[in-house]
Scaffold this motif. Structure first.
Motif, short mmCIF file in Angstrom:
data_model
loop_
_atom_site.label_atom_id
_atom_site.label_comp_id
_atom_site.label_asym_id
_atom_site.label_seq_id
_atom_site.Cartn_x
_atom_site.Cartn_y
_atom_site.Cartn_z
N VAL A 82 -39.98 65.82 29.63
CA VAL A 82 -40.87 64.67 29.51
C VAL A 82 -40.02 63.48 29.06
N ILE A 83 -40.20 62.37 29.75
CA ILE A 83 -39.50 61.14 29.37
C ILE A 83 -40.56 60.11 29.00
N ILE A 84 -40.49 59.64 27.76
CA ILE A 84 -41.37 58.58 27.29
C ILE A 84 -40.57 57.28 27.36
N VAL A 85 -41.06 56.34 28.16
CA VAL A 85 -40.41 55.04 28.29
C VAL A 85 -41.20 54.08 27.40
N ASP A 86 -40.58 53.63 26.31
CA ASP A 86 -41.32 52.93 25.26
C ASP A 86 -40.58 51.73 24.68
N PRO A 87 -40.26 50.73 25.52
CA PRO A 87 -39.68 49.51 24.95
C PRO A 87 -40.76 48.71 24.22
N PRO A 88 -40.37 47.70 23.46
CA PRO A 88 -41.35 46.88 22.74
C PRO A 88 -42.36 46.24 23.69
N PRO A 89 -43.58 45.96 23.20
CA PRO A 89 -44.62 45.38 24.06
C PRO A 89 -44.21 44.08 24.76
N LEU A 90 -43.45 43.23 24.11
CA LEU A 90 -43.04 41.99 24.79
C LEU A 90 -42.14 42.27 25.99
N VAL A 91 -41.32 43.30 25.90
CA VAL A 91 -40.50 43.70 27.04
C VAL A 91 -41.39 44.18 28.18
N CYS A 92 -42.43 44.93 27.83
CA CYS A 92 -43.37 45.43 28.84
C CYS A 92 -44.12 44.27 29.51
N LEU A 93 -44.57 43.31 28.72
CA LEU A 93 -45.26 42.15 29.29
C LEU A 93 -44.34 41.38 30.23
N TRP A 94 -43.09 41.24 29.84
CA TRP A 94 -42.10 40.59 30.70
C TRP A 94 -41.93 41.39 31.99
N GLY A 95 -41.90 42.71 31.89
CA GLY A 95 -41.79 43.57 33.08
C GLY A 95 -42.97 43.37 34.03
N ILE A 96 -44.15 43.21 33.48
CA ILE A 96 -45.34 42.98 34.30
C ILE A 96 -45.23 41.64 35.02
N LEU A 121 -53.53 43.49 29.89
CA LEU A 121 -52.52 42.83 29.06
C LEU A 121 -52.72 43.15 27.58
N TRP A 122 -53.97 43.22 27.14
CA TRP A 122 -54.28 43.59 25.75
C TRP A 122 -53.83 45.03 25.47
N TYR A 123 -54.10 45.91 26.43
CA TYR A 123 -53.66 47.31 26.32
C TYR A 123 -52.14 47.37 26.14
N VAL A 124 -51.42 46.66 26.98
CA VAL A 124 -49.95 46.67 26.93
C VAL A 124 -49.45 46.10 25.61
N ALA A 125 -50.03 44.99 25.20
CA ALA A 125 -49.55 44.29 24.00
C ALA A 125 -49.96 44.98 22.70
N HIS A 126 -51.13 45.62 22.68
CA HIS A 126 -51.65 46.14 21.41
C HIS A 126 -52.09 47.60 21.41
N ARG A 127 -52.76 48.02 22.45
CA ARG A 127 -53.39 49.35 22.39
C ARG A 127 -52.47 50.51 22.76
N PHE A 128 -51.50 50.29 23.63
CA PHE A 128 -50.68 51.43 24.05
C PHE A 128 -50.06 52.13 22.85
N ARG A 129 -49.32 51.40 22.04
CA ARG A 129 -48.62 52.03 20.91
C ARG A 129 -49.57 52.51 19.82
N ARG A 130 -50.69 51.83 19.63
CA ARG A 130 -51.62 52.18 18.55
C ARG A 130 -52.52 53.36 18.90
N THR A 131 -52.98 53.41 20.14
CA THR A 131 -53.95 54.46 20.47
C THR A 131 -53.48 55.42 21.56
N HIS A 132 -52.87 54.91 22.60
CA HIS A 132 -52.49 55.76 23.72
C HIS A 132 -51.28 56.65 23.41
N LEU A 133 -50.22 56.05 22.88
CA LEU A 133 -49.01 56.82 22.60
C LEU A 133 -49.25 57.99 21.63
N PRO A 134 -50.02 57.80 20.56
CA PRO A 134 -50.31 58.96 19.71
C PRO A 134 -51.04 60.08 20.45
N ARG A 135 -51.91 59.72 21.39
CA ARG A 135 -52.60 60.74 22.18
C ARG A 135 -51.65 61.43 23.15
#
Length: 173
Positions: A82-96, A121-135
């Motif tokens: 399993v590979i988790i790709v987890d750069p900071p949210p601002l990097v992800c927003l830039w990628g989008i 965009l809200w999911y990427v910036a705030h929810r992914f690391r707080r709710t999705h990644l722990p799941r």
């Protein structure tokens, strides 16, 4: 490494990594978006989606790029890596934004449909690391019985990981 599940935030670089890993390891890449949606971005029935995913994970070798939590146990139980790709949210927003500029919206050649919404965009910036990644981590802990979990927190780290694999396999990336 024969069965690889790649997960991570939107815009994190999952597809870029999958597209580089596939040829490097000689493994076909499957994009969950291509299994989940029709050409017009309509959601396929759940039983169709599940059957498509089971067909892929029943193969000897695969790379699956995508985040669907509902079907993640299927991938985690079958994966050896399993590979988790987890750069900071601002990097992800830039990628989008880069992806939007490159493809100008619509469906990309790899099956991803470029739909940018405020909720996404809200999911990427705030929810992914707080709710999705722990799941995701809980799903890995419960279902994964493979060899390794790789957590990449930057594009530079992903590049180093690919360089290490290239040296190990003797193939160009």
């Amino acid at each position: 490494m024969k069965r690889i599940a790649i997960v991570g935030n939107g815009g994190a670089g999952k597809t870029v990594l999958a597209n580089r890993l596939g040829p490097l390891l000689g493994i076909p890449v499957t994009y969950l978006d291509a299994l989940r949606y029709t050409d017009t971005w309509a959601v396929v029935p759940e039983e169709v989606y599940a059957a498509r995913q089971r067909e892929v994970v029943d193969r000897d070798r695969w790379i699956i790029d995508g985040n669907s939590l509902l079907s993640m146990p299927v991938r985690m139980a079958a994966a050896d890596t399993v590979i988790i790709v987890d750069p900071p949210p601002l990097v992800c927003l830039w990628g989008i934004l880069r992806r939007r500029w490159r493809y100008r919206g619509g469906r990309h050649p790899d099956g991803v449909h470029d739909r940018i919404t405020v909720d996404f965009l809200w999911y990427v910036a705030h929810r992914f690391r707080r709710t999705h990644l722990p799941r995701v981590r809980a799903c890995i802990a419960e279902h994964f019985r493979g060899d390794q979990v790789v957590h990449l927190t930057s594009h530079a780290q992903a590049d180093r990981y690919l360089d290490q694999l290239t040296r190990r396999t003797g193939s160009p990336p």
